[in-house]
Design a protein around this motif. Structure first.
Motif, PDB file in Angstrom:
ATOM      1  N   THR A   1      91.065  55.279 -43.763  1.00 26.62           N
ATOM      2  CA  THR A   1      90.839  54.692 -42.438  1.00 26.62           C
ATOM      3  C   THR A   1      89.342  54.653 -42.135  1.00 26.62           C
ATOM      4  O   THR A   1      88.656  55.667 -42.289  1.00 26.62           O
ATOM      5  CB  THR A   1      91.552  55.512 -41.353  1.00 26.62           C
ATOM      6  OG1 THR A   1      92.961  55.469 -41.595  1.00 26.62           O
ATOM      7  CG2 THR A   1      91.264  54.970 -39.968  1.00 26.62           C
ATOM      8  N   PRO A   2      88.805  53.508 -41.702  1.00 30.63           N
ATOM      9  CA  PRO A   2      87.378  53.436 -41.341  1.00 30.63           C
ATOM     10  C   PRO A   2      87.069  54.294 -40.114  1.00 30.63           C
ATOM     11  O   PRO A   2      87.965  54.888 -39.503  1.00 30.63           O
ATOM     12  CB  PRO A   2      87.171  51.948 -41.042  1.00 30.63           C
ATOM     13  CG  PRO A   2      88.339  51.241 -41.648  1.00 30.63           C
ATOM     14  CD  PRO A   2      89.484  52.215 -41.590  1.00 30.63           C
ATOM     15  N   VAL A   3      85.797  54.336 -39.750  1.00 31.18           N
ATOM     16  CA  VAL A   3      85.394  55.013 -38.520  1.00 31.18           C
ATOM     17  C   VAL A   3      84.324  54.156 -37.850  1.00 31.18           C
ATOM     18  O   VAL A   3      83.550  53.468 -38.526  1.00 31.18           O
ATOM     19  CB  VAL A   3      84.870  56.446 -38.792  1.00 31.18           C
ATOM     20  CG1 VAL A   3      83.530  56.433 -39.507  1.00 31.18           C
ATOM     21  CG2 VAL A   3      84.798  57.260 -37.508  1.00 31.18           C
ATOM     22  N   ILE A   4      84.306  54.195 -36.515  1.00 25.99           N
ATOM     23  CA  ILE A   4      83.353  53.382 -35.743  1.00 25.99           C
ATOM     24  C   ILE A   4      82.419  54.298 -34.968  1.00 25.99           C
ATOM     25  O   ILE A   4      82.864  55.224 -34.286  1.00 25.99           O
ATOM     26  CB  ILE A   4      84.090  52.445 -34.765  1.00 25.99           C
ATOM     27  CG1 ILE A   4      84.878  51.390 -35.543  1.00 25.99           C
ATOM     28  CG2 ILE A   4      83.107  51.770 -33.797  1.00 25.99           C
ATOM     29  CD1 ILE A   4      85.793  50.536 -34.682  1.00 25.99           C
ATOM     30  N   ASP A   5      81.117  54.061 -35.089  1.00 27.06           N
ATOM     31  CA  ASP A   5      80.128  54.711 -34.233  1.00 27.06           C
ATOM     32  C   ASP A   5      79.787  53.720 -33.125  1.00 27.06           C
ATOM     33  O   ASP A   5      79.078  52.735 -33.353  1.00 27.06           O
ATOM     34  CB  ASP A   5      78.883  55.083 -35.034  1.00 27.06           C
ATOM     35  CG  ASP A   5      77.886  55.895 -34.199  1.00 27.06           C
ATOM     36  OD1 ASP A   5      77.942  55.805 -32.955  1.00 27.06           O
ATOM     37  OD2 ASP A   5      77.058  56.617 -34.786  1.00 27.06           O
ATOM     38  N   GLN A   6      80.325  53.962 -31.939  1.00 25.64           N
ATOM     39  CA  GLN A   6      80.133  53.007 -30.848  1.00 25.64           C
ATOM     40  C   GLN A   6      78.673  52.933 -30.414  1.00 25.64           C
ATOM     41  O   GLN A   6      78.222  51.891 -29.941  1.00 25.64           O
ATOM     42  CB  GLN A   6      81.036  53.375 -29.670  1.00 25.64           C
ATOM     43  CG  GLN A   6      82.522  53.189 -29.990  1.00 25.64           C
ATOM     44  CD  GLN A   6      83.414  53.512 -28.804  1.00 25.64           C
ATOM     45  OE1 GLN A   6      83.274  54.559 -28.182  1.00 25.64           O
ATOM     46  NE2 GLN A   6      84.331  52.630 -28.495  1.00 25.64           N
ATOM     47  N   SER A   7      77.918  54.029 -30.560  1.00 26.10           N
ATOM     48  CA  SER A   7      76.509  54.010 -30.156  1.00 26.10           C
ATOM     49  C   SER A   7      75.691  53.086 -31.043  1.00 26.10           C
ATOM     50  O   SER A   7      74.661  52.557 -30.620  1.00 26.10           O
ATOM     51  CB  SER A   7      75.924  55.425 -30.196  1.00 26.10           C
ATOM     52  OG  SER A   7      75.831  55.904 -31.532  1.00 26.10           O
ATOM     53  N   ARG A   8      76.128  52.873 -32.272  1.00 25.65           N
ATOM     54  CA  ARG A   8      75.443  51.973 -33.199  1.00 25.65           C
ATOM     55  C   ARG A   8      76.127  50.618 -33.302  1.00 25.65           C
ATOM     56  O   ARG A   8      75.606  49.713 -33.978  1.00 25.65           O
ATOM     57  CB  ARG A   8      75.394  52.592 -34.595  1.00 25.65           C
ATOM     58  CG  ARG A   8      74.538  53.838 -34.716  1.00 25.65           C
ATOM     59  CD  ARG A   8      74.699  54.473 -36.099  1.00 25.65           C
ATOM     60  NE  ARG A   8      74.310  53.585 -37.190  1.00 25.65           N
ATOM     61  CZ  ARG A   8      73.117  53.601 -37.795  1.00 25.65           C
ATOM     62  NH1 ARG A   8      72.210  54.468 -37.405  1.00 25.65           N
ATOM     63  NH2 ARG A   8      72.845  52.772 -38.782  1.00 25.65           N
TER      64      ARG A   8
ATOM     65  N   ASP B   1      77.421  64.017 -36.288  1.00 24.78           N
ATOM     66  CA  ASP B   1      75.985  64.072 -36.006  1.00 24.78           C
ATOM     67  C   ASP B   1      75.182  63.150 -36.913  1.00 24.78           C
ATOM     68  O   ASP B   1      74.299  63.577 -37.662  1.00 24.78           O
ATOM     69  CB  ASP B   1      75.490  65.518 -36.151  1.00 24.78           C
ATOM     70  CG  ASP B   1      74.088  65.702 -35.558  1.00 24.78           C
ATOM     71  OD1 ASP B   1      73.702  64.902 -34.692  1.00 24.78           O
ATOM     72  OD2 ASP B   1      73.388  66.635 -35.996  1.00 24.78           O
ATOM     73  N   GLY B   2      75.506  61.862 -36.853  1.00 25.88           N
ATOM     74  CA  GLY B   2      74.731  60.885 -37.608  1.00 25.88           C
ATOM     75  C   GLY B   2      75.137  60.735 -39.047  1.00 25.88           C
ATOM     76  O   GLY B   2      74.443  60.043 -39.821  1.00 25.88           O
TER      77      GLY B   2
ATOM     78  N   GLU C   1      77.661  61.353 -45.748  1.00 27.31           N
ATOM     79  CA  GLU C   1      76.696  60.285 -46.013  1.00 27.31           C
ATOM     80  C   GLU C   1      75.970  59.908 -44.722  1.00 27.31           C
ATOM     81  O   GLU C   1      76.604  59.631 -43.707  1.00 27.31           O
ATOM     82  CB  GLU C   1      77.424  59.064 -46.576  1.00 27.31           C
ATOM     83  CG  GLU C   1      76.581  57.811 -46.711  1.00 27.31           C
ATOM     84  CD  GLU C   1      75.531  57.915 -47.815  1.00 27.31           C
ATOM     85  OE1 GLU C   1      74.542  57.155 -47.759  1.00 27.31           O
ATOM     86  OE2 GLU C   1      75.713  58.735 -48.744  1.00 27.31           O
ATOM     87  N   PRO C   2      74.616  59.889 -44.703  1.00 29.99           N
ATOM     88  CA  PRO C   2      73.902  59.432 -43.505  1.00 29.99           C
ATOM     89  C   PRO C   2      74.322  58.016 -43.123  1.00 29.99           C
ATOM     90  O   PRO C   2      74.517  57.159 -43.995  1.00 29.99           O
ATOM     91  CB  PRO C   2      72.427  59.485 -43.938  1.00 29.99           C
ATOM     92  CG  PRO C   2      72.387  60.459 -45.070  1.00 29.99           C
ATOM     93  CD  PRO C   2      73.706  60.303 -45.783  1.00 29.99           C
ATOM     94  N   GLU C   3      74.466  57.777 -41.826  1.00 27.99           N
ATOM     95  CA  GLU C   3      74.912  56.456 -41.372  1.00 27.99           C
ATOM     96  C   GLU C   3      73.982  55.344 -41.819  1.00 27.99           C
ATOM     97  O   GLU C   3      74.420  54.215 -42.054  1.00 27.99           O
ATOM     98  CB  GLU C   3      75.044  56.450 -39.844  1.00 27.99           C
ATOM     99  CG  GLU C   3      76.214  57.266 -39.337  1.00 27.99           C
ATOM    100  CD  GLU C   3      76.302  57.255 -37.829  1.00 27.99           C
ATOM    101  OE1 GLU C   3      77.213  56.593 -37.295  1.00 27.99           O
ATOM    102  OE2 GLU C   3      75.461  57.895 -37.173  1.00 27.99           O
TER     103      GLU C   3
END
Length: 469
Positions: free
Chosen positions: A79-86, A141-142, A165-167
């Motif tokens: 399943t993917p993941v979403i960083d809404q801030s980015r 945390d990023g 893995e860093p975003e």
């Protein structure tokens, strides 16, 4: 949502270009889903129509892998993941790169589907064809955190790993299971569940069987629950006293660790034994507080739903509910439904699960009885989970997403058997709700009427006084 209307679909997406193994995601009024054809889609939350689609690479033909059960191609499984801030959605894709399998991390714009970052995340020295990225992805945390394991059949040589893995891309941090020169396996797969990140940034995962079958050999981190620091150093662990025998019998720990609101942890897997642990002191080998044996007749694989100290477990023969007690430490089987079996969520007052018969079930959280059901079409496997957000309940079939809308008038539902969770348990539980209020309807109506009369009288008195003034 107070309730969901499953009597009619809100919409059904078009057939997508590959099978769906992960959860649909919802972010800012948009629906996202990925397929085994290495394609990421945005769907309209109003109609299910495709807004954009991006193919991040060429999926790996099943014939190019030493074993496995994903056909005809292996692509995006977790399943993917979403960083809404980015405004970015992240995936890990099995891809053919220069004619050879590779695992590529990719970040895409949620607005346009444009690929903004790619990175090869195969561990140095590993055989990419022997690895499967199976867990869901999590944020910490990023960084994007996920697990690596082997293909179905545990063929070839691999080691289980947790990768952060860093975003923005770059060198990842890793923790390796069965890291000794004479060791292998120990998959971090968890039936597709994502690593659990707690409020301090620690990462909780479970590991499958390793290659060590002898108790004379040192413990190898397999068949365990592992708590890792944000820098992916081992903080503490628990393994059954039978860990070596479990390894020889393929008895993986195959669910996400369930972090309870009272500081306890529940863990289980293919052995069908449920273990109760102290979160502050997992106890090492054989250090459980309590155990409950054979809670169901088949494997327990995948994500769990947590409410307070009650955990709903994805037994493939039907969801089971287990409650933990702290003093004295104990586990109690509340019910065994014999219904559904796909990883559950709690939403709109019910426990939702997808069955291999293509039915979506809403179970009473207090009894396990079926309160709602709807046909969605046969899923790709027994791991897909529904999701709920923004007034929609979403369920994946093999290659389509089916949506149901919030009900206009909520029917009466039984109260959930435990208070809403906190901390990491809240993310595992989904958008659960508990029923409140114990006054009969007649009493409420009388009280409302009395209040209304008093308001009218008070208003008339104030108006008359104002006019005299």
């Amino acid at each position: 949502m107070a309730a969901v209307n499953t009597s009619a679909r809100a919409w059904t997406s078009p057939a997508l270009d590959g099978e769906i193994y992960g959860q649909p995601l919802v972010s800012s009024g948009h629906v996202y889903v990925a397929t085994e054809n290495d394609t990421v889609y945005e769907l309209s939350a109003a109609t299910g129509a495709v807004v954009w689609s991006t193919r991040v690479g060429s999926p790996v033909p099943s014939a190019d892998l030493p074993c496995g059960d994903i056909t005809p191609t292996a692509g995006i499984t977790g399943t993917p993941v979403i960083d809404q801030s980015r405004a970015e959605i992240f995936v890990v894709a099995d891809e053919l790169v220069n004619g050879r399998p590779a695992h590529m991390f990719a970040g895409l714009s949620t607005a346009s589907g444009k690929i903004e970052v790619t990175e090869d995340v195969d561990p140095a020295g590993a055989d990419p064809a022997a690895l499967l990225q199976r867990t869901g992805l999590a944020l910490d945390d990023g960084r994007v955190v996920f697990g690596m394991g082997g293909n179905d059949g545990d063929c070839a040589s691999y080691r289980g790993r947790v990768i952060a893995e860093p975003e923005q891309g770059g060198t990842p941090e890793m923790f390796t299971v069965d890291s000794g020169s004479d060791e292998s396996q120990g998959a971090i797969w968890m039936g597709g569940a994502a690593p659990v990140v707690d409020s301090s940034g620690d990462i909780w995962v479970s590991a499958g069987n390793g290659s060590v079958y002898s108790y004379s050999h040192a413990y190898d981190n397999s068949d365990s629950i592992l708590q890792l620091s944000p820098s992916l150093k081992l903080v503490q662990f628990f393994a059954p006293a039978t860990w070596a025998a479990n390894n020889s019998s393929d008895l993986d720990m195959s669910v996400a660790p369930a972090l309870l609101s009272d500081g306890q942890v529940i863990l289980t897997g293919k052995s069908r034994i449920v273990y109760l642990l102290n979160r502050a002191d997992l106890g090492g080998i054989g250090g459980q507080q309590a155990a409950l044996g054979s809670v169901c007749s088949q494997d327990i694989d995948g994500g769990v739903a947590v409410q307070g100290t009650t955990v709903y477990l994805p037994c493939t023969s039907g969801i089971v509910a287990v409650r933990a007690v702290k003093f004295p430490a104990a586990l109690h089987l509340l019910w065994s439904s014999g219904t559904g079996g796909g990883p559950p969520i709690v939403a709109a007052g019910l426990v939702w699960t997808i069955g291999q018969n293509g039915m979506l079930y809403g179970l009473d959280p207090a009894t396990g009885s079926v309160r709602q059901q709807a046909s969605i079409g046969t899923p790709a496997n027994h791991f897909p989970s529904p999701s709920a957000a923004d007034g929609l309940l979403l369920a994946p079939s093999a290659d389509q997403v089916v949506a149901f809308a919030a009900a206009a008038h909520a029917p009466a539902t039984s109260p959930t058997p435990a208070p809403a969770p906190s901390d990491a348990a809240a993310s595992q539980a989904g958008s659960g709700s508990s029923a409140g209020g114990v006054f009969p309807a007649a009493a409420i109506a009388i009280a409302v009427g009395v209040v209304g009369v008093l308001v009218v009288i008070g208003g008339a008195f104030w108006l008359g006084r104002r006019r005299r003034t």
